[in-house]
Write a protein that holds these residues in place. Structure first.
Motif, PDB file in Angstrom:
ATOM      1  N   GLU A  65     -11.600  -4.071   8.915  1.00 20.07           N
ATOM      2  CA  GLU A  65     -11.545  -5.306   8.129  1.00 20.07           C
ATOM      3  C   GLU A  65     -11.091  -4.995   6.705  1.00 20.07           C
ATOM      4  O   GLU A  65     -11.322  -3.900   6.192  1.00 20.07           O
ATOM      5  CB  GLU A  65     -12.928  -5.955   8.075  1.00 20.07           C
ATOM      6  CG  GLU A  65     -13.326  -6.684   9.340  1.00 20.07           C
ATOM      7  CD  GLU A  65     -12.776  -8.102   9.395  1.00 20.07           C
ATOM      8  OE1 GLU A  65     -11.927  -8.452   8.545  1.00 20.07           O
ATOM      9  OE2 GLU A  65     -13.196  -8.851  10.300  1.00 20.07           O
ATOM     10  N   LEU A  66     -10.457  -5.956   6.065  1.00 19.64           N
ATOM     11  CA  LEU A  66     -10.030  -5.793   4.684  1.00 19.64           C
ATOM     12  C   LEU A  66     -11.212  -6.034   3.740  1.00 19.64           C
ATOM     13  O   LEU A  66     -11.977  -6.989   3.927  1.00 19.64           O
ATOM     14  CB  LEU A  66      -8.913  -6.773   4.350  1.00 19.64           C
ATOM     15  CG  LEU A  66      -7.493  -6.381   4.777  1.00 19.64           C
ATOM     16  CD1 LEU A  66      -6.558  -7.574   4.635  1.00 19.64           C
ATOM     17  CD2 LEU A  66      -6.988  -5.216   3.941  1.00 19.64           C
ATOM     18  N   LEU A 101       1.627  -4.898  -4.024  1.00 15.80           N
ATOM     19  CA  LEU A 101       0.413  -5.132  -3.251  1.00 15.80           C
ATOM     20  C   LEU A 101       0.137  -3.962  -2.310  1.00 15.80           C
ATOM     21  O   LEU A 101      -0.996  -3.458  -2.224  1.00 15.80           O
ATOM     22  CB  LEU A 101       0.544  -6.435  -2.466  1.00 15.80           C
ATOM     23  CG  LEU A 101      -0.632  -6.824  -1.560  1.00 15.80           C
ATOM     24  CD1 LEU A 101      -1.880  -7.100  -2.390  1.00 15.80           C
ATOM     25  CD2 LEU A 101      -0.270  -8.048  -0.716  1.00 15.80           C
ATOM     26  N   PHE A 102       1.165  -3.502  -1.605  1.00 14.17           N
ATOM     27  CA  PHE A 102       1.003  -2.372  -0.677  1.00 14.17           C
ATOM     28  C   PHE A 102       0.620  -1.089  -1.424  1.00 14.17           C
ATOM     29  O   PHE A 102      -0.227  -0.318  -0.963  1.00 14.17           O
ATOM     30  CB  PHE A 102       2.283  -2.145   0.115  1.00 14.17           C
ATOM     31  CG  PHE A 102       2.522  -3.154   1.213  1.00 14.17           C
ATOM     32  CD1 PHE A 102       1.467  -3.762   1.867  1.00 14.17           C
ATOM     33  CD2 PHE A 102       3.811  -3.494   1.602  1.00 14.17           C
ATOM     34  CE1 PHE A 102       1.678  -4.689   2.886  1.00 14.17           C
ATOM     35  CE2 PHE A 102       4.039  -4.416   2.614  1.00 14.17           C
ATOM     36  CZ  PHE A 102       2.962  -5.018   3.255  1.00 14.17           C
ATOM     37  N   MET A 103       1.256  -0.849  -2.550  1.00 11.75           N
ATOM     38  CA  MET A 103       0.988   0.376  -3.307  1.00 11.75           C
ATOM     39  C   MET A 103      -0.418   0.385  -3.892  1.00 11.75           C
ATOM     40  O   MET A 103      -0.983   1.451  -4.168  1.00 11.75           O
ATOM     41  CB  MET A 103       2.017   0.535  -4.424  1.00 11.75           C
ATOM     42  CG  MET A 103       3.432   0.792  -3.947  1.00 11.75           C
ATOM     43  SD  MET A 103       3.626   2.353  -3.063  1.00 11.75           S
ATOM     44  CE  MET A 103       3.324   3.542  -4.373  1.00 11.75           C
ATOM     45  N   SER A 104      -1.010  -0.803  -4.094  1.00 13.14           N
ATOM     46  CA  SER A 104      -2.333  -0.888  -4.723  1.00 13.14           C
ATOM     47  C   SER A 104      -3.477  -0.715  -3.735  1.00 13.14           C
ATOM     48  O   SER A 104      -4.650  -0.701  -4.158  1.00 13.14           O
ATOM     49  CB  SER A 104      -2.476  -2.230  -5.447  1.00 13.14           C
ATOM     50  OG  SER A 104      -2.451  -3.306  -4.516  1.00 13.14           O
ATOM     51  N   ALA A 105      -3.192  -0.598  -2.451  1.00 12.63           N
ATOM     52  CA  ALA A 105      -4.268  -0.382  -1.469  1.00 12.63           C
ATOM     53  C   ALA A 105      -5.037   0.886  -1.845  1.00 12.63           C
ATOM     54  O   ALA A 105      -4.435   1.937  -2.084  1.00 12.63           O
ATOM     55  CB  ALA A 105      -3.683  -0.263  -0.065  1.00 12.63           C
ATOM     56  N   GLN A 110      -7.344   1.296   4.300  1.00 11.35           N
ATOM     57  CA  GLN A 110      -7.156  -0.067   3.805  1.00 11.35           C
ATOM     58  C   GLN A 110      -5.672  -0.436   3.742  1.00 11.35           C
ATOM     59  O   GLN A 110      -5.311  -1.600   3.907  1.00 11.35           O
ATOM     60  CB  GLN A 110      -7.802  -0.214   2.429  1.00 11.35           C
ATOM     61  CG  GLN A 110      -9.306  -0.390   2.475  1.00 11.35           C
ATOM     62  CD  GLN A 110      -9.718  -1.721   3.116  1.00 11.35           C
ATOM     63  OE1 GLN A 110      -9.522  -2.791   2.559  1.00 11.35           O
ATOM     64  NE2 GLN A 110     -10.289  -1.634   4.328  1.00 11.35           N
ATOM     65  N   PHE A 111      -4.815   0.560   3.526  1.00  9.25           N
ATOM     66  CA  PHE A 111      -3.371   0.293   3.569  1.00  9.25           C
ATOM     67  C   PHE A 111      -2.943  -0.091   4.982  1.00  9.25           C
ATOM     68  O   PHE A 111      -2.128  -0.998   5.169  1.00  9.25           O
ATOM     69  CB  PHE A 111      -2.585   1.512   3.090  1.00  9.25           C
ATOM     70  CG  PHE A 111      -1.099   1.380   3.224  1.00  9.25           C
ATOM     71  CD1 PHE A 111      -0.414   0.321   2.640  1.00  9.25           C
ATOM     72  CD2 PHE A 111      -0.361   2.306   3.952  1.00  9.25           C
ATOM     73  CE1 PHE A 111       0.963   0.183   2.775  1.00  9.25           C
ATOM     74  CE2 PHE A 111       1.012   2.184   4.085  1.00  9.25           C
ATOM     75  CZ  PHE A 111       1.673   1.118   3.498  1.00  9.25           C
ATOM     76  N   ARG A 138       3.946   6.175  -1.165  1.00  7.47           N
ATOM     77  CA  ARG A 138       2.515   6.464  -1.262  1.00  7.47           C
ATOM     78  C   ARG A 138       2.259   7.940  -0.939  1.00  7.47           C
ATOM     79  O   ARG A 138       2.786   8.457   0.053  1.00  7.47           O
ATOM     80  CB  ARG A 138       1.724   5.586  -0.288  1.00  7.47           C
ATOM     81  CG  ARG A 138       1.582   4.133  -0.708  1.00  7.47           C
ATOM     82  CD  ARG A 138       0.756   3.363   0.318  1.00  7.47           C
ATOM     83  NE  ARG A 138      -0.596   3.895   0.454  1.00  7.47           N
ATOM     84  CZ  ARG A 138      -1.663   3.412  -0.174  1.00  7.47           C
ATOM     85  NH1 ARG A 138      -1.530   2.368  -0.980  1.00  7.47           N
ATOM     86  NH2 ARG A 138      -2.852   3.948   0.016  1.00  7.47           N
ATOM     87  N   PRO A 139       1.454   8.620  -1.731  1.00  6.28           N
ATOM     88  CA  PRO A 139       1.174  10.045  -1.459  1.00  6.28           C
ATOM     89  C   PRO A 139       0.487  10.287  -0.114  1.00  6.28           C
ATOM     90  O   PRO A 139       0.668  11.351   0.491  1.00  6.28           O
ATOM     91  CB  PRO A 139       0.246  10.441  -2.627  1.00  6.28           C
ATOM     92  CG  PRO A 139       0.497   9.432  -3.692  1.00  6.28           C
ATOM     93  CD  PRO A 139       0.828   8.159  -2.982  1.00  6.28           C
ATOM     94  N   ASP A 140      -0.285   9.296   0.374  1.00  6.42           N
ATOM     95  CA  ASP A 140      -1.042   9.505   1.610  1.00  6.42           C
ATOM     96  C   ASP A 140      -0.260   9.130   2.867  1.00  6.42           C
ATOM     97  O   ASP A 140      -0.810   9.189   3.982  1.00  6.42           O
ATOM     98  CB  ASP A 140      -2.363   8.732   1.578  1.00  6.42           C
ATOM     99  CG  ASP A 140      -2.189   7.257   1.234  1.00  6.42           C
ATOM    100  OD1 ASP A 140      -1.030   6.802   1.138  1.00  6.42           O
ATOM    101  OD2 ASP A 140      -3.209   6.559   1.058  1.00  6.42           O
ATOM    102  N   THR A 141       1.020   8.738   2.733  1.00  9.22           N
ATOM    103  CA  THR A 141       1.807   8.381   3.919  1.00  9.22           C
ATOM    104  C   THR A 141       3.067   9.237   4.051  1.00  9.22           C
ATOM    105  O   THR A 141       4.005   8.858   4.747  1.00  9.22           O
ATOM    106  CB  THR A 141       2.208   6.885   3.876  1.00  9.22           C
ATOM    107  OG1 THR A 141       2.906   6.606   2.642  1.00  9.22           O
ATOM    108  CG2 THR A 141       0.993   5.994   3.961  1.00  9.22           C
TER     109      THR A 141
END
Length: 337
Positions: A65-66, A101-105, A110-111, A138-141
């Motif tokens: 869930e978000l 919005l995507f970068m701020s996850a 949560q992304f 994104r560093p995590d992707t």
């Protein structure tokens, strides 16, 4: 971070025009969505559609869930079946906001949730663009492979009759290796009586055209600072186009054609006709043809207006800045290289 998180992100490049809860990875994997993720169309049938697509799959990936459900009202200006273009100012601004919005996850999981929630609520091409930009930055992707755009929206690259023949071949002949190759007609965009058609294989090359899309993923013009602010991006932009044009001219010489002529006058007729015959993936409409000896005209649409005089003025400003060695910003401050 888990392998299933990265797998879920990779799967979002597949089946871009189908809901997120449908099977992916050739029917082997399904994303298990929270009830709140279903759009209004399926909200009353979440159990039925969830059970239908989760049968006989090898892997079920539960989606979290978000923590904060975003408002996507700003994306509604681009309808789900409208054509998305980065050359439209309004579209570009909306894409920039979606990338932000995507970068701020806050984290990878949560992304994943944000991407799945967003996918079925925004224009499919807008989603694939903003999503791919975020995955690329994104560093995590960094481990997530970005699928080539020609595999995501193939009808934007290949003449439709080729898909008809391919589907027939695939449905009749099993995966035994006995399937025949499906040829894409060489001269489906113009007549072979037209000399310029000798270079159709280069201009319509799937790799060259998908590279243009990928360039905008790596070097988006708008978005968060960490996405846009790239070292030497202007220099690399010029270098890339210079190299492609150099290669194009070599191909022309090999086909007994002269060096490409610059389009200096935007108000004269374009002698060559062009008939693309490819389809827009979002609404199955063909792109309009360019008749022989057609003139460029001002564009006046509900979502933007561009006049020939605007393009001429932009060109003249670029040439003036090159001659002067500096540019001026909106406050007339001089910016020198």
């Amino acid at each position: 971070m888990t392998n299933t998180d990265l797998k879920a992100l990779e799967l979002l490049f597949q089946r871009p025009l189908e809901p997120a809860f449908t099977t992916r990875d050739s029917g082997k994997t399904v994303l298990e969505l929270p009830d709140s993720f279903y759009t209004d169309r399926y909200r009353n049938d979440t159990e039925e559609v969830g059970n239908r697509f989760s049968k006989d799959v090898d892997l079920k990936i539960p989606i979290q869930e978000l923590s904060n459900v975003p408002s996507l009202e700003f994306t509604k200006k681009i309808g789900l079946k409208n054509q998305f273009s980065l050359f439209n100012n309004r579209h570009r601004e909306i894409a920039s906001e979606l990338i932000t919005l995507f970068m701020s996850a806050p984290n990878l999981r949560q992304f994943v949730s944000l991407s799945v929630y967003t996918k079925d609520r925004v224009n499919p091409v807008l989603f694939q663009y903003a999503y791919a930009v975020a995955v690329a930055h994104r560093p995590d992707t960094r481990e997530v492979p970005i699928t080539n755009i020609s595999q995501i929206f193939p009808s934007n690259f290949v003449e439709p009759s080729a898909f008809r023949d391919a589907r027939q071949e695939a449905s009749v002949i099993g995966e035994s290796g006995a399937r025949v190759h499906v040829d894409i007609p060489q001269n489906y965009t113009a007549s072979d009586r037209e000399d310029e058609q000798r270079l159709a294989y280069f201009r319509e090359d799937i790799g060259v055209n998908s590279h243009h899309w990928h360039w905008h993923l790596v070097y988006p013009t708008t978005g968060p600072t960490e996405v846009v602010n790239k070292d030497r991006r202007g220099e690399l932009f010029y270098y890339m186009h210079h190299q492609i044009l150099a290669r194009y001219n070599v191909e022309r010489f090999c086909n007994n054609l002269k060096k490409v002529q610059p389009l200096n006058n935007l108000r004269v007729e374009v002698p060559e006709g062009y008939f693309p015959k490819i389809l827009s993936s979002t609404n199955n409409r063909t792109y309009p043809a360019r008749e022989t000896n057609q003139k460029l005209r001002d564009v006046d649409r509900h979502d933007g207006r561009v006049e020939i005089s605007d393009v001429e003025r932009w060109r003249d400003r670029v040439l003036a800045a090159i001659d002067q060695g500096y540019v001026e910003d909106v406050s007339w401050a001089r910016l020198e290289s």
